[in-house]
Design an enzyme around this catalytic site. Structure first.
Site, PDB file in Angstrom:
ATOM      1  N   HIS A  88       0.851  -1.192   0.000  1.00 39.40           N
ATOM      2  CA  HIS A  88       0.000   0.000   0.000  1.00 39.40           C
ATOM      3  C   HIS A  88       0.880   1.232   0.000  1.00 39.40           C
ATOM      4  CE1 HIS A  88      -3.174   2.789   1.150  1.00 39.40           C
ATOM      5  NE2 HIS A  88      -4.017   1.851   0.753  1.00 39.40           N
ATOM      6  N   ASP A  97      -7.942  -5.429   0.260  1.00 41.67           N
ATOM      7  CA  ASP A  97      -8.430  -6.324  -0.791  1.00 41.67           C
ATOM      8  C   ASP A  97      -7.987  -7.769  -0.608  1.00 41.67           C
ATOM      9  OD1 ASP A  97      -9.800  -4.350  -2.249  1.00 41.67           O
ATOM     10  OD2 ASP A  97      -7.915  -3.602  -3.041  1.00 41.67           O
TER      11      ASP A  97
HETATM   12  N1  CMC Z   1       3.942  -7.719  -4.879  1.00 40.01           N
HETATM   13  C1  CMC Z   1       5.275  -7.727  -5.130  1.00 40.01           C
HETATM   14  N2  CMC Z   1       6.065  -6.641  -5.015  1.00 40.01           N
HETATM   15  C2  CMC Z   1       5.457  -5.491  -4.656  1.00 40.01           C
HETATM   16  C3  CMC Z   1       4.093  -5.411  -4.378  1.00 40.01           C
HETATM   17  C4  CMC Z   1       3.314  -6.571  -4.501  1.00 40.01           C
HETATM   18  N3  CMC Z   1       2.015  -6.558  -4.251  1.00 40.01           N
HETATM   19  N4  CMC Z   1       3.763  -4.142  -4.050  1.00 40.01           N
HETATM   20  C5  CMC Z   1       4.898  -3.437  -4.105  1.00 40.01           C
HETATM   21  N5  CMC Z   1       5.938  -4.255  -4.466  1.00 40.01           N
HETATM   22  C6  CMC Z   1       7.353  -3.887  -4.574  1.00 40.01           C
HETATM   23  C7  CMC Z   1       7.620  -3.106  -5.846  1.00 40.01           C
HETATM   24  O1  CMC Z   1       8.002  -3.989  -6.907  1.00 40.01           O
HETATM   25  C8  CMC Z   1       8.743  -2.219  -5.408  1.00 40.01           C
HETATM   26  O2  CMC Z   1       9.904  -2.982  -5.348  1.00 40.01           O
HETATM   27  P1  CMC Z   1      11.366  -2.320  -5.709  1.00 40.01           P
HETATM   28  O3  CMC Z   1      11.574  -1.256  -4.689  1.00 40.01           O
HETATM   29  O4  CMC Z   1      12.320  -3.457  -5.645  1.00 40.01           O
HETATM   30  O5  CMC Z   1      11.207  -1.758  -7.106  1.00 40.01           O
HETATM   31  C9  CMC Z   1       8.381  -1.858  -3.971  1.00 40.01           C
HETATM   32  O6  CMC Z   1       7.611  -2.968  -3.507  1.00 40.01           O
HETATM   33  C10 CMC Z   1       7.573  -0.573  -3.845  1.00 40.01           C
HETATM   34  O7  CMC Z   1       6.420  -0.696  -4.664  1.00 40.01           O
HETATM   35  P2  CMC Z   1       5.735   0.479  -5.430  1.00 40.01           P
HETATM   36  O8  CMC Z   1       5.031  -0.075  -6.638  1.00 40.01           O
HETATM   37  O9  CMC Z   1       6.706   1.593  -5.649  1.00 40.01           O
HETATM   38  O10 CMC Z   1       4.671   0.972  -4.368  1.00 40.01           O
HETATM   39  P3  CMC Z   1       3.459   1.941  -4.638  1.00 40.01           P
HETATM   40  O11 CMC Z   1       3.206   2.668  -3.381  1.00 40.01           O
HETATM   41  O12 CMC Z   1       3.690   2.743  -5.869  1.00 40.01           O
HETATM   42  O13 CMC Z   1       2.243   0.925  -4.974  1.00 40.01           O
HETATM   43  C11 CMC Z   1       0.457  -0.577  -4.683  1.00 40.01           C
HETATM   44  C12 CMC Z   1       1.281   0.564  -4.062  1.00 40.01           C
HETATM   45  C13 CMC Z   1      -0.743  -0.848  -3.797  1.00 40.01           C
HETATM   46  C14 CMC Z   1      -0.061  -0.144  -6.065  1.00 40.01           C
HETATM   47  C15 CMC Z   1       1.356  -1.844  -4.811  1.00 40.01           C
HETATM   48  O14 CMC Z   1       1.782  -2.258  -3.529  1.00 40.01           O
HETATM   49  C16 CMC Z   1       0.644  -2.986  -5.529  1.00 40.01           C
HETATM   50  O15 CMC Z   1       0.687  -3.064  -6.756  1.00 40.01           O
HETATM   51  N6  CMC Z   1      -0.026  -3.909  -4.770  1.00 40.01           N
HETATM   52  C17 CMC Z   1      -0.799  -4.967  -5.416  1.00 40.01           C
HETATM   53  C18 CMC Z   1      -2.148  -4.424  -5.867  1.00 40.01           C
HETATM   54  C19 CMC Z   1      -3.090  -4.172  -4.710  1.00 40.01           C
HETATM   55  O16 CMC Z   1      -3.241  -5.000  -3.828  1.00 40.01           O
HETATM   56  N7  CMC Z   1      -3.766  -3.009  -4.736  1.00 40.01           N
HETATM   57  C20 CMC Z   1      -4.760  -2.635  -3.709  1.00 40.01           C
HETATM   58  C21 CMC Z   1      -4.269  -1.502  -2.882  1.00 40.01           C
HETATM   59  S1  CMC Z   1      -5.212  -1.221  -1.381  1.00 40.01           S
HETATM   60  C22 CMC Z   1      -6.832  -0.871  -1.833  1.00 40.01           C
HETATM   61  C23 CMC Z   1      -7.022   0.143  -2.874  1.00 40.01           C
HETATM   62  O17 CMC Z   1      -6.308   1.132  -3.012  1.00 40.01           O
HETATM   63  O18 CMC Z   1      -7.926  -0.031  -3.641  1.00 40.01           O
END
Ligand code: CMC
Length: 435
Positions: A313, A370
């Site tokens: 998140h 989720d």
């Molecule tokens: N699985 C594997 N690696 C992950 C995940 C994941 N679910 N989430 C983040 N990472 C890694 C990402 O690859 C990155 O790694 P590195 O630093 O080595 O490049 C690091 O963690 C930081 O990730 P980010 O993408 O920069 O983080 P963000 O804040 O931009 O994204 C997020 C947040 C929620 C989009 C992401 O964690 C994600 O894609 N999660 C899976 C989808 C999900 O469950 N979404 C629902 C969010 S909560 C409810 C809502 O908002 O609707």
């Protein structure tokens, strides 16, 4: 260039190109501080660069407080745990929209207004036939919500409080009817009219599941589970869909247009669409991967685009408090309904393995809302492609409250970020035969 923050005098001093600029610090009611850069570009010619707005406060808001490190979520000051346990979605919606918990009389009046508006104009019902049966309910729901602006042209002025008020009731009242019709259309069943003697969650279940041919009694366990899910989704400050709601509203587009766009933003798998993606992932693990461990290896592999859906998140760097509530609720609902616990067991196994794995621990990736919600939806018989529409039903009061707050904010301006251009410098057009 240097930037010094002086806590005592509440300013940050920016030294750039030999000039010194004092930027005010502003502080929220929970102590979160921000540098107010509104004068930055005018005085220095500089803009800030913040992809995904991870460090940008886009507004000042009284609605929701999140402490992502401590796993705290409060609507209007009330902890989410207390609301989930003691409140109802209608009461919580009133709180989010109005800032205070209602009295009995205020709640009755609020519910009366909502039940009064549950019916769809018959011509709206014809719209559904224009969509293929396979259409995703989020696409249909967004289109129909946008179309409300053609049916209610008497209440489109965002600057008229009375029009905004009636549109608020219409959106909250009609969204369940709209989403349920999208589901019914996709399975070729007749649409159900709302039944206004049922409460909000009961009515959703009635419109989703009853048919003209058989009696349908709403199961109170189902209804309470839906109500809690709606409460947990009701508001979450400046997430992608809420920011979309505000962004569209900032151009003084009407509330139906803004909500239609917010629904589209929510649909994405990195946002609300994750609830569908999680259950698909859990089934995939059960059917193909064999073990959660093998699946986690794919999520960690940089050459593989697979992500552990329902994990991570932007704001929570600790447990999402909503996930904690849902994990417990999923267990209770499955047991009470005597449903298979296979998906829950796989989810729990994956969670335990991830939280024991340096990849997830070092990146502070925890289960989000989720991760467990889809397990409950599935146990209640909600079709997978409708999960995200339920998220939208829950989020509507939050979207509206944020849109309305922006409408009253004297500092609000049309949303219009800057960019850092890295394209070609000026060049001369060549006629096609000379290229
Ligand atoms: N699985 C594997 N690696 C992950 C995940 C994941 N679910 N989430 C983040 N990472 C890694 C990402 O690859 C990155 O790694 P590195 O630093 O080595 O490049 C690091 O963690 C930081 O990730 P980010 O993408 O920069 O983080 P963000 O804040 O931009 O994204 C997020 C947040 C929620 C989009 C992401 O964690 C994600 O894609 N999660 C899976 C989808 C999900 O469950 N979404 C629902 C969010 S909560 C409810 C809502 O908002 O609707």
């Amino acid at each position: 260039m240097t930037l010094d923050v002086d806590v005592l005098s509440d300013v940050a001093t920016l030294n750039v190109d030999g000039r010194e600029l004092e930027l005010p610090l502003i502080e929220g009611s929970e102590g979160e501080r921000a540098i107010d850069i509104q004068r930055l570009r005018a005085e220095t010619g500089l803009v800030t660069y913040d992809p995904g707005y991870g460090n940008t406060g886009s507004c000042i808001s009284d609605i929701t407080f999140i402490d992502g490190d401590a796993g705290v979520l409060r609507y209007r000051g009330y902890p989410i745990e207390q609301l989930a346990q003691q409140s109802t979605f209608m009461e919580t919606s009133y709180l989010i929209l109005n800032g205070e918990l209602p009295t009995q009389a205020q709640l009755s009046e609020f519910k009366d207004q909502i039940t009064y508006h549950t019916l769809l104009h018959e011509d709206i019902r014809h719209m559904y036939r224009a969509f293929p049966l396979s259409a995703h309910p989020m696409a249909v729901t967004s289109a129909v919500v946008g179309a409300l602006s053609t049916f209610y042209q008497d209440s489109l002025d965002p600057l008229d409080d009375d029009q905004v008020e009636v549109s608020t009731y219409r959106l909250l009242a009609k969204l369940p009817t709209i989403a349920a019709c999208a589901h019914k259309y996709s399975i070729g069943q007749p649409f159900n009219y709302p039944q206004n003697d049922l409460d909000y969650a009961e009515n959703i279940l009635h419109m989703m599941f009853s048919t003209p041919t058989e009696a349908y009694d709403v199961n109170p366990t189902f209804a309470r589970a839906i109500d809690v899910l709606l409460i947990l989704h009701a508001e979450h400050e400046q997430n992608c869909s809420t920011s979309t709601m505000r962004m569209v509203g900032s151009s003084q587009a009407n509330i139906y247009a803004s909500a239609s766009a917010a629904i589209m933003a929510l649909w994405g798998p990195l946002h609300g669409g994750a609830n569908q993606a999680v259950i698909e992932m859990l089934h995939d693990v059960a059917d193909n991967e064999g073990s959660g461990k093998a699946f986690l290896e794919r999520c960690k592999d940089r050459d593989d685009t697979t992500r552990l859906m329902g994990f991570g998140h932007r704001v929570y760097k600790n447990f999402d408090p909503r996930a904690l509530i849902l994990k417990e609720a999923a267990d209770g609902v499955l047991r009470e309904l005597g449903r298979s616990t296979q998906m829950l067991e796989i989810a729990q196994e994956i969670e335990a393995q991830a939280l024991d794995d340096d990849y997830f621990v070092s990146r502070k990736l925890y289960p989000n809302v989720d991760f467990y919600s889809g397990i409950i939806y599935e146990a209640l018989g909600i079709p997978i492609h409708t999960f995200t529409a339920f998220f939208a039903l829950g989020r509507m009061p939050g979207w509206i409250a944020q849109w309305r707050e922006q409408g009253k904010d004297p500092a609000a301006r049309i949303g219009r970020p800057r960019q850092i251009y890295t394209g070609e410098n000026e060049r001369q057009f060549q006629p096609i035969e000379q290229r």
